[in-house]
Scaffold this active site. Sequence first.
Site, mmCIF file in Angstrom:
data_model
loop_
_atom_site.group_PDB
_atom_site.id
_atom_site.type_symbol
_atom_site.label_atom_id
_atom_site.label_comp_id
_atom_site.label_asym_id
_atom_site.label_seq_id
_atom_site.Cartn_x
_atom_site.Cartn_y
_atom_site.Cartn_z
ATOM 1 N N CYS A 187 0.843 -1.199 0.000
ATOM 2 C CA CYS A 187 0.000 0.000 0.000
ATOM 3 C C CYS A 187 0.883 1.257 0.000
ATOM 4 O O CYS A 187 1.533 1.547 -1.000
ATOM 5 C CB CYS A 187 -0.971 -0.044 1.178
ATOM 6 S SG CYS A 187 -2.366 1.105 0.992
ATOM 7 N N HIS B 257 -3.504 -5.162 0.036
ATOM 8 C CA HIS B 257 -3.053 -5.710 1.322
ATOM 9 C C HIS B 257 -3.116 -7.239 1.287
ATOM 10 O O HIS B 257 -4.109 -7.839 1.720
ATOM 11 C CB HIS B 257 -3.928 -5.174 2.460
ATOM 12 C CG HIS B 257 -3.684 -3.749 2.800
ATOM 13 N ND1 HIS B 257 -2.793 -3.353 3.773
ATOM 14 C CD2 HIS B 257 -4.212 -2.612 2.273
ATOM 15 C CE1 HIS B 257 -2.782 -2.029 3.849
ATOM 16 N NE2 HIS B 257 -3.628 -1.557 2.948
ATOM 17 N N GLU C 4 -1.744 -9.348 3.156
ATOM 18 C CA GLU C 4 -1.730 -9.978 4.483
ATOM 19 C C GLU C 4 -3.120 -10.399 4.937
ATOM 20 O O GLU C 4 -3.261 -11.318 5.755
ATOM 21 C CB GLU C 4 -1.101 -9.040 5.519
ATOM 22 C CG GLU C 4 -1.891 -7.785 5.845
ATOM 23 C CD GLU C 4 -1.548 -6.588 4.990
ATOM 24 O OE1 GLU C 4 -1.735 -5.447 5.447
ATOM 25 O OE2 GLU C 4 -1.106 -6.792 3.836
#
Length: 547
Positions: A383, A520, A522
């Site tokens: 990001c 993102h 994750e």
Amino acid sequence: MKTKFIFVTGGVLSSLGKGLAAASLGALLQTRGLSVTIQKLDPYINVDPGTMNPFQHGEVFVTDDGAETDLDLGHYERYLNVPMSRKNNTTSGAIYNQVIAKERHGDYLGATVQVIPHITDEIKSVVLSLAEGEDAPDVAIIEIGGTVGDIEGLPFLEAIRQLRSELGRDNCLNIHLTLVPYLRSAGEHKTKPTQHSVKELLSIGIQPDIILCRCEQSIPEELRRKIALFCNVDQDAVFSSVDVNNIYEVPLKFYAEGFDQKVAIMLRLPARNAQLDAWEKLVSDSDNPHGKVTVAIVGKYVDLKEAYKSLHEALIHGGVANRVQVDLRYVNSENVDDSNAAEHFKGCDGILVPGGFGYRGVEGKIAAIRYARENKVPFFGICLGMQCAVIEFARHMADMADANSEEFDHRSKHKVIYLMTEWYDFRTRNVEKRDAGSDKGGTMRLGSYPCKVMPESRAFEAYKTDMVEERHRHRYEFNNEFKEALAEKGMIFSGTSPDGSLMEIIELPEHPWFLGCQFHPEFKSRPMNAHPLFREFIGAAKKHAKV
């Protein structure tokens, strides 16, 4: 109604681990062949945590459908491997919003709108919505945020008290997580905090069916008898939730205690044996690495590790996939510059720059990226981390000394990152439009969007497919005006929106491993299935460490 409801409350103090307990119980029930979902009810007045300071709230977890939610939903997804949605998290602010909107619309037919029944009815409808439809789960676990006794949580506790009465004992279960501290000076556990917490719960009209005791070490049988006596529960309904070094051990610890078996008996659930082979292998692989790598996380919220919870876990998942231990070194980006970067990153096998908002600490992130690029240290930017990588490359490799983001410097002649004013939302089939004056809450590019991956790139090597979906949370995007200039200097844009208008992944192919993504990843990593980019990043760090 086929769905059984389990309500999880907490007492004595916050941060006892209700989310992990709920997720671990859900995982155990899932291994018995049951379908499970989990919902978090947050008592704060914010409509969602999207605009809250990470130091106060921790990470904001983004779902596929674009909801900005509590970090506990990350635990739910990782343990259940089931995507959550905006239905899985609500707040007092959202509840009051709905009730006030209905009152303005005239839905209450002139009634005086009160906490009971209007607010509590709205809470109940949110909970019961989980049991609607043909794909309703067998079990819905509801975690009530905060601590019993908090004034903000009273309407939620009243709502679950009413639900117990309406749904019946066979369809509802109350689990209370409480602290049983161990006083080393006295050499004994103390049950008084638990007794007072349960007393507070009883005063609201809720009798816990199971008491889960958070403690340093397993509590002895005589203490379980004492807690059962004073708290009016069966002795075999008092369980220990002991501290562990590896959070993925928690389901195994609960299973050893017989926690899931007791829940299944009390709710009359099918008593099939739990299949824990995958969890046992995960813990074994995690606890028996074949080497070690050190990864620096360069951010400005590093004083509160919860601000990067999913990131932390995704790196651990990457380590498990590569059979290495991942040591994380949190580096405050405000303390980094070109003169001391070598000191901060000495011994690091990888450098990761995560997302964030605002100018504070950005120059330190850029210095960290420059160090990684020039010293051939594997780099991963997420990001804002990708945006900073673009800025660093433009400044030092493309002769744009004043390159910056429009977010940080409106006067720069080289705004390589700029405000997104419109984009296509494939879920709603609408063109979303924003400007600098738009509200901050819920107005970013949020949720899952498709990304087209370029063949023969690091990204394609990781994903092994040319189309993926990833979750976003940002207002700013790469400025295509500078695409050609940066490409001439060696940057490739290996991931784009399907129409090619938005740059989603950047790489430096001459570097051992240098990749930035606007999304993102994750949020989609799982303990038994590490996200491809984290798997490859840790693999590159492993190669750098010569493990």
